[in-house]
Design a protein around this motif. Structure first.
Motif, short mmCIF file in Angstrom:
data_model
loop_
_atom_site.label_atom_id
_atom_site.label_comp_id
_atom_site.label_asym_id
_atom_site.label_seq_id
_atom_site.Cartn_x
_atom_site.Cartn_y
_atom_site.Cartn_z
N PHE A 46 -21.26 -38.46 2.61
CA PHE A 46 -21.74 -38.41 2.44
C PHE A 46 -22.69 -37.88 2.02
CE2 PHE A 46 -18.65 -41.44 -0.15
CZ PHE A 46 -17.31 -40.53 -0.37
N GLU A 47 -24.09 -38.17 2.71
CA GLU A 47 -25.34 -38.16 3.04
C GLU A 47 -25.68 -36.76 4.22
OE1 GLU A 47 -29.38 -38.19 2.88
OE2 GLU A 47 -27.50 -39.16 1.45
N PHE A 48 -24.85 -36.52 4.56
CA PHE A 48 -24.57 -35.95 5.36
C PHE A 48 -24.15 -34.23 3.92
CE2 PHE A 48 -21.96 -32.36 7.80
CZ PHE A 48 -22.96 -31.89 8.82
N GLY A 49 -23.51 -34.65 3.52
CA GLY A 49 -22.96 -33.42 2.62
C GLY A 49 -23.59 -32.51 2.06
N ARG A 50 -24.55 -34.19 2.03
CA ARG A 50 -26.28 -33.99 0.13
C ARG A 50 -27.48 -33.19 1.17
NH1 ARG A 50 -30.78 -35.57 -0.83
NH2 ARG A 50 -30.38 -37.24 1.62
N LEU A 51 -27.52 -33.54 2.43
CA LEU A 51 -27.95 -32.78 3.07
C LEU A 51 -28.22 -31.07 3.58
CD1 LEU A 51 -29.53 -35.94 5.85
CD2 LEU A 51 -30.63 -34.86 3.59
N SER A 52 -26.11 -31.19 3.55
CA SER A 52 -26.21 -29.84 4.00
C SER A 52 -25.92 -29.05 3.16
CB SER A 52 -24.65 -29.77 4.10
OG SER A 52 -24.90 -30.53 6.04
N ILE A 53 -25.90 -29.38 2.06
CA ILE A 53 -26.22 -28.67 0.77
C ILE A 53 -27.67 -28.17 0.58
CG2 ILE A 53 -25.75 -28.76 -2.35
CD1 ILE A 53 -22.80 -30.80 -1.79
N GLU A 54 -28.40 -29.27 -0.33
CA GLU A 54 -29.81 -28.56 -0.11
C GLU A 54 -30.20 -27.60 0.85
OE1 GLU A 54 -31.76 -32.72 -0.54
OE2 GLU A 54 -30.89 -33.09 -1.94
N THR A 55 -30.59 -28.26 2.72
CA THR A 55 -30.23 -27.04 2.61
C THR A 55 -29.36 -25.51 2.71
OG1 THR A 55 -30.46 -28.93 4.75
CG2 THR A 55 -30.69 -26.23 5.60
N ALA A 56 -28.12 -25.37 2.74
CA ALA A 56 -27.80 -24.40 2.39
C ALA A 56 -28.25 -23.53 0.65
CB ALA A 56 -26.53 -24.72 2.49
N ALA A 57 -28.80 -24.20 -0.24
CA ALA A 57 -29.15 -23.93 -1.55
C ALA A 57 -30.76 -23.10 -0.75
CB ALA A 57 -29.69 -25.19 -2.22
N LYS A 58 -32.00 -24.01 -0.02
CA LYS A 58 -32.67 -23.26 0.25
C LYS A 58 -32.77 -21.88 1.12
CE LYS A 58 -34.61 -27.96 -0.17
NZ LYS A 58 -35.62 -29.04 0.63
N GLU A 59 -32.10 -21.80 1.74
CA GLU A 59 -31.41 -20.79 2.85
C GLU A 59 -30.74 -19.84 1.91
OE1 GLU A 59 -29.08 -22.11 5.55
OE2 GLU A 59 -30.32 -22.78 7.14
N ARG A 60 -30.80 -20.06 1.08
CA ARG A 60 -30.11 -18.84 0.46
C ARG A 60 -31.20 -18.38 -0.91
NH1 ARG A 60 -25.30 -19.64 -4.94
NH2 ARG A 60 -25.37 -17.59 -5.51
N LEU A 61 -31.86 -19.58 -1.78
CA LEU A 61 -33.02 -18.59 -2.65
C LEU A 61 -34.08 -18.23 -0.92
CD1 LEU A 61 -33.77 -22.21 -4.52
CD2 LEU A 61 -32.70 -19.94 -4.85
N LYS A 62 -33.63 -18.55 0.50
CA LYS A 62 -34.80 -17.57 0.94
C LYS A 62 -34.33 -16.06 1.18
CE LYS A 62 -36.95 -22.05 3.54
NZ LYS A 62 -36.46 -22.06 4.93
N LYS A 63 -32.95 -16.10 1.43
CA LYS A 63 -32.42 -14.62 1.91
C LYS A 63 -32.04 -13.96 0.37
CE LYS A 63 -28.37 -16.39 5.12
NZ LYS A 63 -27.43 -17.17 5.34
N GLU A 64 -32.68 -14.29 -0.59
CA GLU A 64 -32.71 -13.24 -1.27
C GLU A 64 -33.84 -13.44 -2.45
OE1 GLU A 64 -31.40 -15.94 -5.02
OE2 GLU A 64 -28.64 -15.76 -4.25
N GLY A 65 -34.61 -13.80 -1.21
CA GLY A 65 -36.35 -13.61 -0.87
C GLY A 65 -37.12 -13.62 -2.19
N GLU A 66 -36.38 -14.70 -3.01
CA GLU A 66 -37.08 -15.12 -4.01
C GLU A 66 -38.53 -15.94 -3.98
OE1 GLU A 66 -33.00 -16.11 -6.72
OE2 GLU A 66 -34.93 -17.55 -6.64
N GLU A 67 -39.58 -15.61 -4.31
CA GLU A 67 -40.39 -16.75 -4.15
C GLU A 67 -40.67 -17.85 -4.95
OE1 GLU A 67 -43.49 -13.56 -3.61
OE2 GLU A 67 -43.20 -12.72 -2.05
N ALA A 68 -40.56 -18.63 -4.53
CA ALA A 68 -39.95 -19.38 -5.67
C ALA A 68 -41.76 -20.95 -4.61
CB ALA A 68 -39.49 -20.38 -5.61
N SER A 69 -42.37 -21.68 -5.67
CA SER A 69 -42.66 -22.55 -5.15
C SER A 69 -41.82 -23.72 -5.47
CB SER A 69 -43.23 -23.30 -6.57
OG SER A 69 -42.72 -23.94 -7.91
#
Length: 467
Positions: A46-69
């Motif tokens: 479960f912990e591995f899944g949680r970290l993977s989901i968070e990592t994927a979410a951050k990468e998605r934000l970077k790919k979309e080019g959002e300059e967020a805090s």
């Protein structure tokens, strides 16, 4: 033909040996720690899944080019872990943390003035209306529409992170190849390995319980029979607990009830199984027919239980009298009662019925809290049948829970049964980390009582007058 027989023996013999080993371990009340190791492995997954989901979410934000805090990225990442999710067998719902902070709820008490008395006493007084007071009731109405304190307690508890059991509109299982493989492997293990094994173990456990209790029933009453009942029921329920991969942690065992009345919060029929694995209890309930009736009769032959016919169960005096008779005999095991009268979703404790607190004697409170990460133990009886519920339990990862035995409590001098029930309920809620609610759990099946409505009407009239 010989080849098929050899293959069949190859699979059946180890399976039979495993089941026999399981029953022997349960009979001697021993564990090799497989289930606890299995739970620890699940937590890592479960912990591995949680970290993977968070990592994927951050990468998605970077790919979309959002300059967020960083705070914004973290908030978006957490959005992948909470809300808008449902279990394989339940709808999305709120958890124990309420969204709205409400004012105190008005409920009738023995000293409350009825609406009729209030109207008579205020008949000659001048009515000074203050329409601004209506805004509070409008606010309360809107709050109830947004989040109903009662209805949300009868729906599945919402999780803060994905446990590989849920289907969501986020499609977590396809975030990465590793997560997809883990999800597919978990699905195959639960449905094609654990489910058949658990069904077989459940069948063996039920047959074993029926036979053993029937045999013990022929032993003459006395201390020897009591010890035999403790041993037999202990290992029979231990076998049944294997059918749901139950991992139970008992705390404060020095407070384990030995007689009197044991009261506990109620989440599931499994509550009985959880408590009977550690101690012998007498049960109270309505008499049934068919297979369930067969089990009731077998249990009744082995130890004293209180079974009522449908008409007798509504006779409160008869119930209280039977309880007093049971408690007055020191040789009887403690009687297990769930004063809520219905299953609540593991987030709260609702109103305790006062009947079991009028009998007198000692009350042993017990708090039960399930870990929802491994499976939802709540039984929504208005939505699922018993067979559907058992299917849900047997296809979950496991049933993990904590049980706290609390110090015995006594009714104080001058204390009403209602106040005593509320005091016990508060202690259970605090120990289990549950929300202490004043509402009656039967509200999921019936309308609010008339006096509750009258209390609100009286208070509304007072506020309109400017009191």
């Amino acid at each position: 033909m010989m080849f098929s027989t050899t293959v069949l023996d190859f699979f059946c013999i180890p399976f039979i040996v495993f089941i026999s080993f399981l029953i022997i371990l349960s009979a001697v009340n021993k564990s090799v720690g497989v289930r606890r190791a299995y739970v620890k492995l699940l937590l890592k997954v479960f912990e591995f899944g949680r970290l993977s989901i968070e990592t994927a979410a951050k990468e998605r934000l970077k790919k979309e080019g959002e300059e967020a805090s960083p705070a914004f990225i973290e908030a978006k990442s957490n959005d992948y872990n909470i809300s808008h999710q449902k279990t394989e067998n339940s709808l999305p719902t709120t958890n124990g943390n309420t969204l709205i902070s409400r004012d105190s709820v008005l409920l009738p008490t023995a000293n409350d003035t009825s609406s009729a008395d209030y109207e008579n006493s205020q008949k000659d007084e001048e009515m000074r209306f203050n329409l601004e007071k209506c805004l509070g009731y409008i606010k309360a109405g809107v709050e109830s529409i947004i989040e109903d304190e009662v209805t949300s307690r009868f729906e599945a508890e919402e999780l803060k992170s994905w446990n590989l059991l849920t289907r969501t509109n986020r499609q977590y299982e396809f975030i990465s190849l590793k997560i997809t493989l883990i999800w597919m492997t978990g699905f195959a293990v639960r449905y094609f390995v654990l489910l058949p094994l658990r069904i077989f173990v459940c069948f063996v456990g039920v047959v074993w319980l029926t036979v053993c209790t029937a045999v013990v029933g022929y032993i003459k009453d006395g201390e020897y029979k009591r010890r035999m009942v403790d041993q037999v029921l202990g290992h029979c329920f231990s076998v049944l607990s294997s059918a749901i991969s139950a991992v139970i942690y008992y705390h404060n065992e020095e407070n384990r009830p030995m007689n009197g009345i044991c009261v506990a919060n109620h989440t599931s029929p499994i509550d009985v199984l959880v408590l009977m694995c550690d101690n012998t209890y007498s049960l109270i309930g309505q008499r049934h027919g068919g297979f369930l009736g067969l089990l009731q009769r077998a249990l009744a032959r082995a130890s004293p239980h209180i079974w009522f016919e449908r008409g007798e169960a509504k006779d409160r005096h008869a119930v209280a009298e039977r309880l007093k008779q049971h408690v007055s005999n020191p040789n009887n095991p403690p009687i297990l009662i769930f004063p809520e009268g219905t299953c609540i979703n593991n987030t709260s404790v609702m109103q305790f019925k006062k009947g079991s607190f009028e009998v007198g004697g000692v009350i042993y409170p017990v708090a039960i809290k399930y870990d929802p990460r491994f499976g939802d133990a709540f039984w929504n009886s208005s939505k699922y049948s018993m067979m559907q519920y058992l299917y849900m339990m047997m296809t979950s990862w496991a049933i993990v829970c904590d049980v706290w035995y609390l110090p015995p409590m006594y009714r104080q001098e001058g204390e009403s049964a209602i106040d005593f029930a509320n005091r016990v309920k508060s202690v259970i809620a605090k120990q289990g980390g549950l929300v202490d609610l004043v509402w009656d759990g039967q509200l999921k099946r019936m309308k609010p009582k008339k006096e509750w409505k009258e209390m609100q009407q009286v208070e509304f009239a007072k506020q309109l007058k400017g009191d």
